[in-house]
Design an enzyme around this catalytic site. Structure first.
Site, PDB file in Angstrom:
ATOM      1  N   ASP A   1       0.919  -1.153  -0.256  1.00  0.00           N
ATOM      2  CA  ASP A   1      -0.286   0.125  -0.213  1.00  0.00           C
ATOM      3  C   ASP A   1       1.114   0.955  -0.177  1.00  0.00           C
ATOM      4  OD1 ASP A   1      -2.257  -1.393   0.197  1.00  0.00           O
ATOM      5  OD2 ASP A   1      -1.868  -1.996   2.493  1.00  0.00           O
ATOM      6  N   GLU A   2       2.124   1.246  -0.871  1.00  0.00           N
ATOM      7  CA  GLU A   2       2.809   2.351  -1.001  1.00  0.00           C
ATOM      8  C   GLU A   2       2.162   3.452  -1.758  1.00  0.00           C
ATOM      9  OE1 GLU A   2       3.778  -0.777  -1.398  1.00  0.00           O
ATOM     10  OE2 GLU A   2       5.478  -1.204   0.306  1.00  0.00           O
TER      11      GLU A   2
ATOM     12  N   LYS B   1       1.847   1.787  -5.062  1.00  0.00           N
ATOM     13  CA  LYS B   1       2.136   1.046  -6.100  1.00  0.00           C
ATOM     14  C   LYS B   1       1.398   1.310  -7.616  1.00  0.00           C
ATOM     15  CE  LYS B   1       2.288  -2.397  -4.485  1.00  0.00           C
ATOM     16  NZ  LYS B   1       2.139  -2.238  -3.025  1.00  0.00           N
TER      17      LYS B   1
ATOM     18  N   ALA C   1      -3.796  -8.325  -3.897  1.00  0.00           N
ATOM     19  CA  ALA C   1      -3.559  -6.436  -3.746  1.00  0.00           C
ATOM     20  C   ALA C   1      -4.450  -5.812  -3.635  1.00  0.00           C
ATOM     21  CB  ALA C   1      -2.544  -6.604  -4.733  1.00  0.00           C
ATOM     22  N   GLY C   2      -4.188  -3.832  -3.350  1.00  0.00           N
ATOM     23  CA  GLY C   2      -5.680  -3.795  -3.806  1.00  0.00           C
ATOM     24  C   GLY C   2      -4.678  -1.656  -4.176  1.00  0.00           C
ATOM     25  N   HIS C   3      -5.129  -1.644  -5.281  1.00  0.00           N
ATOM     26  CA  HIS C   3      -4.582  -0.331  -5.644  1.00  0.00           C
ATOM     27  C   HIS C   3      -5.424   0.807  -6.044  1.00  0.00           C
ATOM     28  CE1 HIS C   3      -1.226  -2.899  -6.278  1.00  0.00           C
ATOM     29  NE2 HIS C   3      -1.510  -3.740  -7.128  1.00  0.00           N
TER      30      HIS C   3
ATOM     31  N   GLN D   1       1.910  -6.466  -3.738  1.00  0.00           N
ATOM     32  CA  GLN D   1       2.482  -6.215  -2.178  1.00  0.00           C
ATOM     33  C   GLN D   1       3.877  -5.389  -2.220  1.00  0.00           C
ATOM     34  OE1 GLN D   1       1.026  -9.824  -3.782  1.00  0.00           O
ATOM     35  NE2 GLN D   1      -0.532  -8.689  -3.053  1.00  0.00           N
TER      36      GLN D   1
ATOM     37  N   VAL E   1      -7.410  -0.985   0.805  1.00  0.00           N
ATOM     38  CA  VAL E   1      -8.372  -1.098  -0.838  1.00  0.00           C
ATOM     39  C   VAL E   1      -9.931  -2.391  -0.828  1.00  0.00           C
ATOM     40  CG1 VAL E   1      -8.781  -0.991  -2.856  1.00  0.00           C
ATOM     41  CG2 VAL E   1      -6.745   0.274  -1.377  1.00  0.00           C
TER      42      VAL E   1
ATOM     43  N   LYS F   1       2.832  10.276  -0.582  1.00  0.00           N
ATOM     44  CA  LYS F   1       2.342  10.331   0.446  1.00  0.00           C
ATOM     45  C   LYS F   1       2.997  11.301   1.564  1.00  0.00           C
ATOM     46  CE  LYS F   1      -1.197   7.763   1.227  1.00  0.00           C
ATOM     47  NZ  LYS F   1      -2.283   6.857   1.531  1.00  0.00           N
TER      48      LYS F   1
ATOM     49  N   THR G   1       2.718  13.513  -3.583  1.00  0.00           N
ATOM     50  CA  THR G   1       2.227  14.888  -3.243  1.00  0.00           C
ATOM     51  C   THR G   1       0.750  15.478  -2.960  1.00  0.00           C
ATOM     52  OG1 THR G   1       2.345  16.177  -4.736  1.00  0.00           O
ATOM     53  CG2 THR G   1       3.980  16.481  -3.373  1.00  0.00           C
TER      54      THR G   1
HETATM   55  P1  GDP Z   1      -0.624   0.638  -3.229  1.00  0.00           P
HETATM   56  O1  GDP Z   1      -1.592  -1.368  -3.068  1.00  0.00           O
HETATM   57  O2  GDP Z   1       0.772   0.446  -3.257  1.00  0.00           O
HETATM   58  O3  GDP Z   1      -1.455   0.018  -4.383  1.00  0.00           O
HETATM   59  O4  GDP Z   1      -1.260   1.194  -2.590  1.00  0.00           O
HETATM   60  P2  GDP Z   1      -2.364   1.588  -2.163  1.00  0.00           P
HETATM   61  O5  GDP Z   1      -3.628   2.485  -3.202  1.00  0.00           O
HETATM   62  O6  GDP Z   1      -3.192   0.251  -1.778  1.00  0.00           O
HETATM   63  O7  GDP Z   1      -3.103   3.074  -1.138  1.00  0.00           O
HETATM   64  C1  GDP Z   1      -2.640   3.883  -1.380  1.00  0.00           C
HETATM   65  C2  GDP Z   1      -3.495   5.084  -1.671  1.00  0.00           C
HETATM   66  O8  GDP Z   1      -2.448   6.253  -1.350  1.00  0.00           O
HETATM   67  C3  GDP Z   1      -4.226   5.719  -2.281  1.00  0.00           C
HETATM   68  O9  GDP Z   1      -5.367   5.549  -1.855  1.00  0.00           O
HETATM   69  C4  GDP Z   1      -4.042   6.071  -2.952  1.00  0.00           C
HETATM   70  O10 GDP Z   1      -4.373   7.119  -3.787  1.00  0.00           O
HETATM   71  C5  GDP Z   1      -2.846   7.512  -2.513  1.00  0.00           C
HETATM   72  N1  GDP Z   1      -1.408   8.038  -2.466  1.00  0.00           N
HETATM   73  C6  GDP Z   1      -1.379   7.795  -3.798  1.00  0.00           C
HETATM   74  N2  GDP Z   1       0.026   8.396  -3.571  1.00  0.00           N
HETATM   75  C7  GDP Z   1      -0.324   9.336  -2.420  1.00  0.00           C
HETATM   76  C8  GDP Z   1       0.174  10.789  -2.478  1.00  0.00           C
HETATM   77  O11 GDP Z   1       1.703  10.811  -3.427  1.00  0.00           O
HETATM   78  N3  GDP Z   1      -0.451  11.478  -1.415  1.00  0.00           N
HETATM   79  C9  GDP Z   1      -1.480  10.951  -0.665  1.00  0.00           C
HETATM   80  N4  GDP Z   1      -1.971  12.273  -0.352  1.00  0.00           N
HETATM   81  N5  GDP Z   1      -2.145  10.123  -1.361  1.00  0.00           N
HETATM   82  C10 GDP Z   1      -1.629   9.111  -2.711  1.00  0.00           C
HETATM   83  P1  IMO Z   2      -0.846  -4.965  -2.370  1.00  0.00           P
HETATM   84  O1  IMO Z   2      -0.336  -4.834  -3.810  1.00  0.00           O
HETATM   85  C1  IMO Z   2      -1.024  -4.898   1.888  1.00  0.00           C
HETATM   86  C2  IMO Z   2      -1.268  -8.798   3.719  1.00  0.00           C
HETATM   87  C3  IMO Z   2      -2.223  -9.548   4.268  1.00  0.00           C
HETATM   88  C4  IMO Z   2      -1.801 -10.116   5.117  1.00  0.00           C
HETATM   89  C5  IMO Z   2      -0.440 -11.203   4.101  1.00  0.00           C
HETATM   90  C6  IMO Z   2      -0.770 -12.747   3.926  1.00  0.00           C
HETATM   91  O2  IMO Z   2      -2.266  -4.016  -2.256  1.00  0.00           O
HETATM   92  O3  IMO Z   2       0.254  -3.310  -1.382  1.00  0.00           O
HETATM   93  P2  IMO Z   2      -1.776 -13.009   1.427  1.00  0.00           P
HETATM   94  O4  IMO Z   2      -3.967 -12.945   1.728  1.00  0.00           O
HETATM   95  O5  IMO Z   2      -1.100 -12.305   0.630  1.00  0.00           O
HETATM   96  O6  IMO Z   2      -2.190 -14.742   1.735  1.00  0.00           O
HETATM   97  O7  IMO Z   2      -1.900 -12.467   2.824  1.00  0.00           O
HETATM   98  O8  IMO Z   2       0.149 -10.423   3.703  1.00  0.00           O
HETATM   99  N1  IMO Z   2      -1.193  -8.209   2.268  1.00  0.00           N
HETATM  100  C7  IMO Z   2      -0.914  -7.567   1.417  1.00  0.00           C
HETATM  101  N2  IMO Z   2      -0.902  -6.488   2.782  1.00  0.00           N
HETATM  102  N3  IMO Z   2      -0.952  -4.418   0.843  1.00  0.00           N
HETATM  103  C8  IMO Z   2      -1.374  -5.805  -0.175  1.00  0.00           C
HETATM  104  O9  IMO Z   2      -1.180  -5.274  -1.250  1.00  0.00           O
HETATM  105  C9  IMO Z   2      -1.048  -6.908   0.532  1.00  0.00           C
HETATM  106  N4  IMO Z   2      -1.584  -8.146   0.123  1.00  0.00           N
HETATM  107  C10 IMO Z   2      -1.508  -8.940   0.797  1.00  0.00           C
HETATM  108  O10 IMO Z   2      -2.365  -8.560   4.833  1.00  0.00           O
HETATM  109  O11 IMO Z   2      -0.861 -10.202   6.342  1.00  0.00           O
HETATM  110 MG    MG Z   3      -2.777  -1.823  -1.708  1.00  0.00          MG
END
Ligand code: GDP
Ligand code: IMO
Ligand code: MG
Length: 433
Positions: A13-14, A16, A39-41, A223, A298, A330, A418
């Site tokens: 959840d960085e 990506k 994954a959840g993006h 991940q 997500v 972020k 940002t």
């Molecule tokens: P991923 O799994 O690495 O793709 O990340 P996620 O989508 O799960 O979580 C990242 C969250 O941060 C999402 O809701 C994005 O819309 C949000 N996001 C990404 N980059 C930035 C940023 O630079 N600033 C802020 N405030 N939000 C961001």
């Molecule tokens: P994205 O791509 C954050 C975590 C789960 C659990 C562990 C194992 O959005 O960054 P699994 O269902 O994969 O066997 O669960 O990994 N996990 C994540 N945490 N972001 C993710 O994906 C994740 N995918 C799995 O919460 O701790």
């Molecule tokens: Mg995610």
């Protein structure tokens, strides 16, 4: 023929999805190489927000060919739900290519994921419950079902039978569940296979040909480094290799085709699910970060655990992935803090009661479990940074914070997020030349 890998450097959840989407507008292929719909993006384009789970984030860029590589585990029902939802919003998914060698998540994998977690009780991993672990376990056990198995009824029935042989014993005798019927599963998978067929390709060959033609391929990891089954906080990890090495095995593209490895790092750290997290905040500051950063999953909606930036993790990610660039996301979330702690090393209490400082990640998880952060503190800033596009225009304290993260991470920071929108970005070094 540039090949670029993009990976998470922390526990997921960085941001990506946003980073891939951003770079993806300038490249030809985006290939996902690991994980599945765990994954959840979230990607925000204009006023629209998209939540992607299985589809590569490149699906949102009309000139990009999105690819699901052999290292991904595919739940076909989820794939079609996602495709249907996107097409209903006007996103064309017909370009999608799916590897014929990717493994299939069947309904019994989801069941097993859930019952196993329940069985583990207090020691549960906190998985996403999507069947990821059991599907990869079948792959390694050599009883998995691959995409190309869905196109031959007899073949598929034999595979399902072989896969269920032992599982039904376990489901019935250990978990007190009903056995799964071979015919039912076979019928269901055959039907899903028919719909999947037009997307299926030898994606390793497609990507190699593209690279030979001088096209640019972005390899997108789900991940992150600390969730890697080999290099993460085992056993509190996912069941695949989200680190850079996984991009080659997960797509069938050789390491000599890779030119760059980009790591995405949040300006602080979050984690979902169980497992050690040295800089985790249990007080109101953690609550503040969760609120400011909207840190809720997500995929499962779970509140994310929040903590300060961990430079030991960042250095480790630089090494394990061979990072050439970091995209720091972020940074805007930290606006308003008086001071910002950064974890620069760990203090670990050893078995004999003595203490040792670790500047590098301990591989022994018993040590990592006991790691207490050693903090250094930087002054914060109050100015809104979301409209700034040049590094030099950032407040002095913001620049100093970024520079310190860069030096501690041992990798240059090439872009800074940002805000959630596509244009909320400060570009320092180009990510695709
Ligand atoms: P991923 O799994 O690495 O793709 O990340 P996620 O989508 O799960 O979580 C990242 C969250 O941060 C999402 O809701 C994005 O819309 C949000 N996001 C990404 N980059 C930035 C940023 O630079 N600033 C802020 N405030 N939000 C961001
Ligand atoms: P994205 O791509 C954050 C975590 C789960 C659990 C562990 C194992 O959005 O960054 P699994 O269902 O994969 O066997 O669960 O990994 N996990 C994540 N945490 N972001 C993710 O994906 C994740 N995918 C799995 O919460 O701790
Ligand atoms: Mg995610």
């Amino acid at each position: 023929m540039p090949g670029i890998i993009l990976v998470g450097t922390q526990w997921g959840d960085e941001g990506k999805g946003k980073a891939t989407d951003l770079i993806g507008t300038k490249i030809d292929y985006v290939a996902r190489f690991n994980g599945g719909n765990n994954a959840g993006h979230t990607v925000v384009v204009g006023n629209e927000s998209y939540a992607l789970h299985l589809l590569p984030s490149g699906i949102l860029s009309p000139n990009v060919i999105p690819v699901i590589g052999n290292g991904v585990v595919i739940d076909p029902e989820v794939l079609f739900e996602e495709v249907d939802a996107l097409e209903a919003r006007g996103v064309d998914c017909s370009r999608l290519l799916v590897s014929d060698a990717a493994h299939i998540i069947a309904p019994y994998h989801r069941t097993l994921d859930k019952v196993t977690e329940r069985f583990l009780g207090k020691s549960k991993i906190g998985t996403t419950g999507r069947g990821i672990g059991p599907t990869y376990a079948d792959k390694i056990n050599r009883v998995g079902i691959r995409v190309h198995d869905l196109f031959n009824e007899k073949h598929l029935r034999d595979k399902v039978e072989a896969s269920l042989h032992q599982k039904n014993e376990i489901l019935v005798k250990i978990y007190n569940r009903r056995p799964v019927l071979v015919d039912e599963v076979t019928e269901e998978l055959l039907k899903l296979g028919q719909r999947l067929q037009p997307y299926v390709a030898n994606t390793s060959l497609v990507l190699e040909n593209a690279l030979q033609e001088g096209k640019t391929v972005l390899f997108e990891g789900g991940q992150a480094t600390m969730l890697d089954v080999d290099h993460g906080t085992y056993p509190f990890v996912t069941s695949s290799n989200p680190t850079a090495g996984g991009a080659c095995t997960g797509t069938g593209v050789g390491p000599t085709r890779i030119n760059r490895v980009i790591g995405v790092a949040k300006a602080y750290v979050t984690r979902v699910g169980a497992g050690p997290f040295p800089t985790e905040l249990f007080d109101e500051q953690g609550e503040w970060l969760r609120k400011q950063g909207h840190e809720f999953g997500v995929t499962t909606g779970r509140p994310r655990r929040c903590g300060w930036f961990d430079a030991v993790v960042a250095r480790y990610a630089t090494r394990i992935n061979g990072l050439s660039d970091i995209v720091l996301t972020k940074l805007d979330v930290l606006t308003g803090l008086k001071e910002i702690p950064i974890c620069v090393a760990y203090d670990v209490e050893l078995a004999d009661g003595s203490h040792k400082r670790f500047d590098e990640m301990p591989t022994d998880q018993a040590l990592f479990n006991n790691a207490k952060p050693i903090y250094e503190t930087m002054p914060g800033w109050t100015e809104d940074i979301s409209q700034i596009h040049n590094f030099e225009d950032l407040p002095e304290n913001t620049q100093a914070y970024v520079k310190r993260l860069e030096s501690l991470s041992r990798c240059r920071i090439s872009a800074i997020g940002t805000g959630p929108q596509r244009d909320h970005i400060i570009s320092i070094h180009s990510l695709i030349d």
